[in-house]
Each structure stands twice: as C-alpha cells, then as structure tokens.
Write an enzyme that holds these catalytic residues in place. Structure first.
Site, PDB file in Angstrom:
ATOM      1  N   ASP A 230       7.946  -1.176   9.901  1.00  0.00           N
ATOM      2  CA  ASP A 230       7.359  -0.281  10.898  1.00  0.00           C
ATOM      3  C   ASP A 230       6.904  -1.083  12.107  1.00  0.00           C
ATOM      4  O   ASP A 230       6.561  -2.259  12.015  1.00  0.00           O
ATOM      5  CB  ASP A 230       6.215   0.544  10.309  1.00  0.00           C
ATOM      6  CG  ASP A 230       5.390  -0.218   9.276  1.00  0.00           C
ATOM      7  OD1 ASP A 230       5.610  -1.432   9.097  1.00  0.00           O
ATOM      8  OD2 ASP A 230       4.532   0.404   8.637  1.00  0.00           O
TER       9      ASP A 230
ATOM     10  N   CYS B 272      -2.973  -3.083  11.950  1.00  0.00           N
ATOM     11  CA  CYS B 272      -2.472  -2.836  10.597  1.00  0.00           C
ATOM     12  C   CYS B 272      -1.409  -3.862  10.200  1.00  0.00           C
ATOM     13  O   CYS B 272      -0.824  -3.786   9.133  1.00  0.00           O
ATOM     14  CB  CYS B 272      -1.903  -1.422  10.487  1.00  0.00           C
ATOM     15  SG  CYS B 272      -1.843  -0.786   8.795  1.00  0.00           S
TER      16      CYS B 272
ATOM     17  N   HIS C  54       1.599  -4.603  11.629  1.00  0.00           N
ATOM     18  CA  HIS C  54       3.026  -4.318  11.765  1.00  0.00           C
ATOM     19  C   HIS C  54       3.770  -5.438  12.485  1.00  0.00           C
ATOM     20  O   HIS C  54       4.991  -5.561  12.349  1.00  0.00           O
ATOM     21  CB  HIS C  54       3.236  -2.985  12.478  1.00  0.00           C
ATOM     22  CG  HIS C  54       2.765  -1.801  11.696  1.00  0.00           C
ATOM     23  ND1 HIS C  54       2.947  -0.496  12.124  1.00  0.00           N
ATOM     24  CD2 HIS C  54       2.134  -1.714  10.508  1.00  0.00           C
ATOM     25  CE1 HIS C  54       2.432   0.330  11.230  1.00  0.00           C
ATOM     26  NE2 HIS C  54       1.917  -0.389  10.247  1.00  0.00           N
TER      27      HIS C  54
ATOM     28  N   GLU D 277       2.084   5.069  11.952  1.00  0.00           N
ATOM     29  CA  GLU D 277       0.657   5.380  11.959  1.00  0.00           C
ATOM     30  C   GLU D 277       0.386   6.851  12.257  1.00  0.00           C
ATOM     31  O   GLU D 277      -0.618   7.407  11.807  1.00  0.00           O
ATOM     32  CB  GLU D 277      -0.065   4.504  12.988  1.00  0.00           C
ATOM     33  CG  GLU D 277      -0.024   3.014  12.696  1.00  0.00           C
ATOM     34  CD  GLU D 277      -0.815   2.619  11.465  1.00  0.00           C
ATOM     35  OE1 GLU D 277      -1.524   3.480  10.898  1.00  0.00           O
ATOM     36  OE2 GLU D 277      -0.731   1.448  11.064  1.00  0.00           O
TER      37      GLU D 277
ATOM     38  N   HIS E  83       3.982  -3.811   2.891  1.00  0.00           N
ATOM     39  CA  HIS E  83       2.785  -3.639   3.706  1.00  0.00           C
ATOM     40  C   HIS E  83       1.901  -4.840   3.463  1.00  0.00           C
ATOM     41  O   HIS E  83       1.753  -5.293   2.333  1.00  0.00           O
ATOM     42  CB  HIS E  83       2.035  -2.358   3.344  1.00  0.00           C
ATOM     43  CG  HIS E  83       1.099  -1.906   4.426  1.00  0.00           C
ATOM     44  ND1 HIS E  83       0.003  -2.650   4.823  1.00  0.00           N
ATOM     45  CD2 HIS E  83       1.102  -0.804   5.215  1.00  0.00           C
ATOM     46  CE1 HIS E  83      -0.621  -2.013   5.807  1.00  0.00           C
ATOM     47  NE2 HIS E  83       0.019  -0.889   6.066  1.00  0.00           N
TER      48      HIS E  83
ATOM     49  N   HIS F 139      -6.873  -2.011   9.939  1.00  0.00           N
ATOM     50  CA  HIS F 139      -7.316  -1.075  10.976  1.00  0.00           C
ATOM     51  C   HIS F 139      -8.605  -1.514  11.661  1.00  0.00           C
ATOM     52  O   HIS F 139      -9.162  -0.754  12.458  1.00  0.00           O
ATOM     53  CB  HIS F 139      -7.474   0.355  10.423  1.00  0.00           C
ATOM     54  CG  HIS F 139      -6.177   1.011  10.068  1.00  0.00           C
ATOM     55  ND1 HIS F 139      -5.992   2.375  10.117  1.00  0.00           N
ATOM     56  CD2 HIS F 139      -4.994   0.507   9.642  1.00  0.00           C
ATOM     57  CE1 HIS F 139      -4.758   2.686   9.745  1.00  0.00           C
ATOM     58  NE2 HIS F 139      -4.136   1.546   9.447  1.00  0.00           N
TER      59      HIS F 139
END
Length: 384
Positions: free
Chosen positions: A75, A100, A102, A134, A161, A355
């Site tokens: 992502d 996050c 990415h 997101e 992730h 986050h």
C-alpha cells in the site's frame, strides 16, 4: 540495472517518506515508484498503469515456467498526521505523514521486485502498489474494477504490515484472522423538541440516545460468545442547542470491529434490533447506517498460511514470531476474501505506535524483509 542494495532501499524509503500523500492523491509517490521500476532490468517486466485507478501501479514479472500467478501487494498512501519525528528526511507535505509505515512497505516490495527482475521467477509474479488503504477502500476498488484479470490475474496474494513491537526484520504471522474487520456505524435519532419544563409534550432524543448507547454496549457482553472477539465504540455524539430546550435530534458515530465477517454481520443485526426497540420505547425515529467498504477481516487462507509459517519458522535467517490477532483494520481483508492468501507482520522495533506523529520504524527491517520474502517466494514456486 541491478538488484537494489540495502543503502539504495534506505534512500528510496527516505525519498518516499518525504512525499506522503493521502488516498487517491498519490501522484508523486506513483511517479517515484514507476521511475524506480524503470531503473530495473526490463526483460521479464510488464508495467500496467490503470486509467480507472490512476495512482495504482501493477508490475508483472513473467515466469520461466509459470504454474500460477502469485500476487504481492504494497500500500502506498499516507495519513493526515503532522510529523513530529525530527528526522532530517521528514515529510515535506504539511499535515501528512507516513505514520503507518507504508514507505517501508513500498521499499520492501521494490527490493523483492528488483531481485526477481534479475533472477527470473518460475511462476508469474504480480506486484500491486495499491493506493487508498487508509481510506477509500483501494483494494476493493481495484478488485471491482477488474484489475486482477488477464495477464494480471492473481491466484494467491501476499502482503505485509509493519509492526512496531516486534524486533526489526522479524516476521510475525498466525493462522486464522490477523486483523479485525471494521465497519463504521452512524445512528440518527429524530424526536420532538420542546421546553425543558414540559417534557410530557416532547419526545426527548437525548434520553433515547442515552438508553441506546447503554443497550448497544450490552451486545458484546450478552450476545457474543465470550471466547470470540468484537468491539463497539461510539466516539462522537451530537445533540441539542441550548440547555433548557429538549433536543429534537441526536446523532452518534462509532465503529464496529470483529475477527470474522460473520461476527461483524451479527453485531450489525443486533444493533438494528436494539434501534427498533428504542424507537418503540421512546416514540422516536431511529435510523442506523453502516459502512464497511473494503475493510473486511484479514482472514488468512489456512493452507497457504500453514505453508508460509512452515517456511518462515524453519528458515535459518528468519526470526519468526507467532502473533495474536489485532483489532486494527486493513483493506487487504477484502482481497483475501476474494483471492486466497496470507498477510503477515514485519517487525520495525519502535516505541511509538502506528498512526502516531513520532512513529519512526527501524530501516534495518527493510532488507531483512526483502530476504525473508524472496526466500519464501522462491520456496513457494519450487513446490510446483
């Protein structure tokens, strides 16, 4: 034209970190990714830039003797967070940050892609650089637009992730659900306003709202099996205009989480039933609205995940850690509902949470992730 080195991947990650962009606006990010793909040996590569989803990028690596198409997703979007890391390569886009990780996801994917651009895989590999994880359900959009058809068909999908509380470069996974599914819930209550001293002439939306919240909170404790998991949280409430007027309207907004799609659907059904009861009890109109989009539970395919875990557990150069399910959401769950596959964690060893404005993943995780995943993909392709 060569496999990206660790230092080159660090430089790529830092460049990506400086240009974070929100969902469906990832134009600079797309252009940088495309530039890096074009720097690779092109003998086995086919690039697709779908006009229907213009910030997405797909790269097919043609296999030498393909038996299947293996997909790998990364992502690419960022979050509306003002960065507070103090890094020399901090975000140059005010109010937006790769909070996050990415940028880590993309860098790992480019490292894997660069390896297979030099060493032709046996099976076809489809790399999907996905916008709008997101928000806006980019994975669902891509699937519904038919991006995974024809040469870019995907038979099984993998994706990672990053996880701050695992050692840098460690691989974490589990059979079953890795991430919960999420669903937004908004509830409107329409009553009848009136003077505070004449409650008998009004239908108080605030009292109905209070009762509704308390009753909905019993769904988890009294309608759900205690050994299963679900969450209902209301984080926003609005009602009334002045202290001495009975409010004619109230609204609450919240979120539902569940480890299976069946659990989410059961919670939704019970909320609807509670809303009907409160409407009848208080003489008001109660209208619930649910929006799940593509954020389904990330339910790992049993067979593929057992195979993935077996490799990672036995590989000498991989630090494998069994992880518990998380209640955070991920739109890869929608793709795994349509295409079998596995999502897993990559440890990035950071004290800050995902986050957060201070999230600073360890870059040492990038190359370890590339090595672990290229090893697994080669192992998977050798299985026939």
């Amino acid at each position: 034209m060569a496999v990206f080195s660790e230092s080159e991947l660090f430089a790529i990650r830092r460049h990506l970190h400086q240009i974070p962009e929100l969902a469906l606006k990832e134009r600079e990010t797309h252009d940088l990714l495309l530039k890096k793909v074009q720097e690779l040996k092109q003998d086995f590569l086919v690039v697709k830039e779908p006009s229907e989803l213009p910030t997405a990028l797909l790269v097919l690596v043609k296999g030498s003797d393909p038996q299947r198409n293996i997909g790998y997703r990364a992502d690419i979007d960022a979050l509306p967070v003002e960065e507070d890391t103090g890094l020399p390569y901090k975000s140059t886009h005010p109010g937006i940050m790769h909070a996050c990780g990415h940028d880590i996801h993309m860098s790992v994917a480019l490292g894997i892609l660069s390896y297979f651009s030099e060493k032709q895989p046996k099976d076809n590999l489809v790399f999907f650089f996905q916008p709008a994880e997101e928000s806006e359900s980019g994975g669902m959009k891509a699937y519904n637009l038919g991006l995974f058809t024809g040469d870019f068909q995907v038979d099984e999908f993998y994706g990672l992730h990053d996880k701050p509380d695992l050692p840098a470069g460690a691989i974490g996974c589990r059979e079953g659900t890795l991430f919960a599914g999420t669903c937004e819930v908004n509830i409107e209550i329409e009553g009848k306003g009136g003077h505070a001293v004449f409650p008998q002439k009004a239908k108080d939306s605030v009292v109905a709202l209070a009762s509704l919240i308390l009753q909905i909170q019993t769904i988890i404790s009294r309608s759900i099996d205690p050994i299963e998991s679900g969450v209902i949280t209301f984080g926003k409430l609005e009602a009334g205009h002045i202290r001495n007027v009975i409010a004619d309207h109230a609204r609450i907004e919240g979120t539902i989480r569940g480890l299976t799609q069946a659990m989410i659907e059961k919670i939704i059904d019970r909320i609807k039933e509670v809303c009907q009861g409160v409407a009848l009890s208080y003489g008001v109109k109660v209208t619930p609205e649910f929006n799940q989009g593509g954020y389904w539970p990330v339910e790992n395919n049993p067979e593929l995940t057992k195979n993935f875990i077996s490799y990672m557990r036995d590989a000498e150069d991989v630090d494998y850690i069994e992880t518990a399910p998380a209640m955070t959401g991920e739109d890869f769950g929608f793709l795994l509902n349509k295409i079998p596959g596995t999502m897993f964690w990559l440890g990035v060893d950071d004290d800050s949470s995902l986050h957060s404005a201070t999230f600073t993943p360890k870059e040492a995780a990038i190359y370890k992730g590339v090595q672990a995943i290229t090893g697994f993909l080669a192992y998977r392709m050798a299985q026939g």
